[in-house]
Design an enzyme around this catalytic site. Structure first.
Site, short mmCIF file in Angstrom:
data_model
loop_
_atom_site.label_atom_id
_atom_site.label_comp_id
_atom_site.label_asym_id
_atom_site.label_seq_id
_atom_site.Cartn_x
_atom_site.Cartn_y
_atom_site.Cartn_z
N GLY B 146 0.76 -1.28 -0.10
CA GLY B 146 -0.06 0.04 0.03
C GLY B 146 0.89 1.11 -0.05
CB CYS B 147 0.43 4.57 -1.21
SG CYS B 147 -1.38 4.98 -0.78
CE1 TYR B 148 -1.42 8.15 3.70
CE2 TYR B 148 -3.57 6.63 3.41
CZ TYR B 148 -3.09 7.90 3.34
OH TYR B 148 -3.67 9.07 3.09
CB THR B 150 5.56 2.44 0.33
OG1 THR B 150 4.84 1.27 -0.25
CG2 THR B 150 6.82 2.65 -0.07
#
Lengths: 342, 342, 342, 342
Positions: B146-148, B150
């Site tokens: 997920g972006c968060y 990472t």
């Protein structure tokens, strides 16, 4: 107190009406309708309106005790609702576009709707107070001007019959913030990542406000457009919330008398509280008008005095919609036109 | 050339994959699918891609000739599609969230979905190349982070077992641009006038990326969270298109050895081309990472050396999605991980 | 009418004072000073203020006929000017930071200035009306709170002595629009292309508002911070004009009584017109407070009831500066505190 | 490898040159100058450029070993520096405005500078590759076109001698992002709170790009402007970082042959890699060109075929500055013009 209804109170124009009317000294918000939020209170849906515990009702709410109504609903819905309201002797300020054009075939071409009450077109008054004040005072039905026509007309009408000297029809290049394009519509075209850091022209040569500008320009100045469609109006979408800036290009056969033109604008401004002409060499930006009912105007000409540029700015939700609607309502009920708007 | 399909090529992540892959020297775009635009060419729908006359196909396009696929589709769709692709020996980088959590009951709580292929959870490799490089090289199924997570993990993992000295569980305050929230969704919440000039927190105490951060933090550092839910993660929505900044608050029982901490971050960066640690006293902003695959990191401590703040920034569509997916694909096929990404 | 001067009337806070005071029923703008624009009228410099033909004067204008003054000038200038004004019996609301901290060595560390009138620190009243109303009514010198401390304190003070149960000092992650950072300063750091589409943290572990929050938190709740600097406050710069959102992280040893906490916030709001607590599960965004004097507050806790998050929003130029200053002035002169602010 | 210097490498255009040239296969960045940052490395000042440890030098750095130089410095500085560089046989692409106009009295009127090397005006080649490709290949001094003239000319030149049929001189309404206005200048006018949520016209009837557009339009189409100043060009400032959209109004005496016009645009695009004509009914927005060297063009006419609107978009820092400069440099050194630009 004047008891009013806002039909379509949860849209951007409706909410803007509420914002101004909650502190209006002589207008009372009797009915707020919203098909989406009927049954919920204003403060529940929009926590910004702390303390406003009035509930939204359905669009078919009983308006019998209302003196007047603002209609901030889609064109088709206004077309259907207005006749019934007028029959009930409820005075109407309609923010849609359906009672502005007197030519129903042009209306049908631009709006894609058959006009079902053409008889009302004669009664309807175009609610541009700077030019129709007397008629507005007597009106039962106000066709509140479009946002673009408001900024366009106020920048050209003061030229009066000088416009007959135009060597080519006016060119209007207008730029609007997103709320003018219907900001809350659930539509990809007003999605944040589509609009942010972006800019585009739209409806080139065919925006429905073109005939509205043409009609009232002709009616009020005697300028006879070479033909319908001669005037060029190009809207653009700005990446910001509020405001319309219109750059108006006027080219004349002869050099115009500079002082005469400026005086004409200032005379109009003198007798109209929301029209403001900036000094020579100054031009309005959007920050000067946001959240106000003003139309601010700058005027320039080149050395030949044949080429003129007028720049006007308004807040599309105020002078371009809710503010002008309240200004009209004030006039209809004998109040000072600026009541609740300063 | 590696022949790949992008399933869901017309969404924000899909388009970002196309942007990077069109100039990738060893990956060939064989299939692009879009349920909405099937039959139209890329350049017809997105004129920005002049000259790309490839057509979108339906999601059930025949992928038999493909070596691998990127899945940029909703969670449920990935859950349904992945097993079939793996059976066909197509290697998969899945950008959805469905193969990241090893605890299916936590998965079901946060995603509202029953997991239909729990057997694949053991095979799936978490595609954070900085920490799972060897496994990624061998993997058939990558769960792209997920972006968060990472941005969160890359700012904490280098502390390693020092995290056992934490006096209270980490607090992560993250701020994301709108494309991270699904910018093209036709939804009022990402409408321009809703987001512009605004800022808010959302999903307080219950964002689905919380367990993902917890799980990999525990797995990789041995830090045993007092219990699930101890770590606090709060996402916020920024009025801009791209980028996530995460402010990470770490409090320790004892003063940490400053040089040791910094060295640990720099060692990690040394062996990973897309991790960049700024010098003491410098902190990353979003402009430094937009349109790049970098994670940039700044580290601060107070005088007691017990209180630390780590600030990380990534572009949510690149290191937080498409860029990291390509980095993983490169590794799966034996290429240098930065191929096509610099 | 109360005759007031605004010293520093052409800065962002000064202009915001003018915006609200021009329609204030009991305050009269006697003197507006600006070193930059002395001699020009308000409407000449800021065409938005059509019809306001009052001229800016120099900072050393004669204030003898004024009852009170708002000071919206840099810290050093306030430090120099305040004693002279008080001597003339002019009551002062000082928007700078120089009379807020009672510890002059901490002041000197954070402000880089030697305090030249420490004797006034005892007389000065911290102008947070929600907690110092009685003292404000009697004060001659108000230290108007910083924008960040306003949003921070209003989100923590209602916990009262429950804060003694904190297991770790509060962590405050604050995000401010650009006007809070001194928007008109001619400085690269607030240049459009530097800020737009960008986001960053700044002054990590050393912002001057940290000791202000610590001091009043201790004074009003009895919570004794483990030591100065225990509280963590991190400001960030948002790409928008106005507003501060503060995310406050509070962790307690024991589960807190949920209803008790909520009741405490609501009691405070009940007796303070500009504090507004949202219902359970709702959180404020910036749009709800922009251009208003409200502080809106949302409260959340996790399942353990030991971890709490409070989110507060204010408009940094209103409740965080000019609005709160007027609220204080109202109280000093016996008016209802909300006069001219709704 | 071609060894080049960038004089003024730390400004917006200079940094854009670095961005593209760092991955250019045949150009080597030998010298980067910056009066402000001399002595510091690129990555120290701009952490985005991780790994670029080259130091900025002073503007008077020794360029003897350079084959060519890009000048991205103010007008006066270019005027002073160019003759010396040419004497040293260093080929120059000058991004300033000082070698574009062949009429020095018009130059002096618009630029407020006396031209000190008028003899070079004959040698200088206007670097618009779509129309001066042969001359560029042979040139020692390129006057890189202004950002506005690039977008304006590419939208009008394909009309060729049809322009002789114009009934009134062209009207160009252009809108530029802030980086075009010199984004990093420490100036109130590009301050965030001044520009954000705002929009304005500027330099009405007197922008210095007007004579540049007039001169090359006349030179390339034979259209003889009724007189200098007949063409109207109005620039506006958009609240976004990058991009120029120009709306071009052309009115003709007679109906134009639609297919002929479109074919003429498409023929030009066919032989020029960075010019792109959208299909009938489609118009470019800024998102389509940001961070690319493309000029994208949409063409419309009304029913009479006498009134035409052309909309062009470019990225002002790429096709409007650095990208076009590299395109010119490529041509000067016999490379394919798109090398390093796609």
């Amino acid at each position: 107190m004047i008891r009013v209804a806002i039909i379509g109170a949860a849209g951007l124009s409706g909410l803007e009406l509420i914002h101004w009317l909650r502190s209006h000294p002589q207008i009372e918000l009797s009915i707020l309708t919203s098909s989406k939020y009927a049954g919920q209170t204003l403060e529940e849906v929009f926590p910004k309106y702390t303390g406003m515990s009035q509930s939204f009702e359905k669009h078919d709410a009983n308006l019998d005790h209302c003196d007047a109504a603002f209609l901030a609903i889609p064109n088709k819905a206004s077309l259907d609702l207005v006749p019934a309201l007028l029959e009930k002797k409820i005075r109407v300020v309609d923010l849609s576009g359906v009672y502005r054009l007197n030519n129903t075939s042009i209306f049908e071409k631009y709006y894609g709707l058959t006009h079902t009450s053409p008889n009302l077109l004669e009664t309807a008054v175009f609610g541009l107070p700077e030019y129709f004040k007397d008629q507005i005072c007597e009106a039962n039905l106000i066709a509140n001007p479009g946002c673009y026509p408001t900024g366009a007309l106020l920048g050209m009408l003061p030229f009066g019959n000088l416009l007959e000297n135009l060597s080519t029809a006016p060119i209007l290049d207008a730029k609007s913030g997103v709320s003018g394009a219907g900001g809350r519509v659930e539509d990809d075209t007003t999605n944040y990542v589509t609009v942010n850091e972006n800019f585009k022209a739209y409806k080139i040569f065919n925006h429905q406000h073109t005939p509205e500008i043409e009609q009232y320009l002709a009616e009020l100045t005697g300028y006879s457009m070479p033909q319908h469609g001669s005037l060029t109006f190009t809207p653009h979408l700005l990446p910001l919330n509020r405001g319309i800036l219109t750059t108006i290009y006027l080219r004349f056969h002869d050099a115009l008398p500079v002082e005469h033109v400026r005086q004409s604008f200032e005379d109009t401004a003198q007798s109209n509280p929301f029209m403001h002409v900036l000094p020579q060499g100054h031009f309005p930006d959007l920050a000067m008008v946001q959240n106000t009912n003003y139309c601010r105007i700058g005027i320039a000409h080149d050395d030949s005095r044949k080429n003129w540029i007028v720049v006007t700015t308004i807040d599309n939700l105020v002078k371009g919609a809710a503010g002008q609607a309240i200004q009209n309502m004030n006039l209809m009920f004998g109040l000072d036109e600026s009541t609740g708007l300063i």
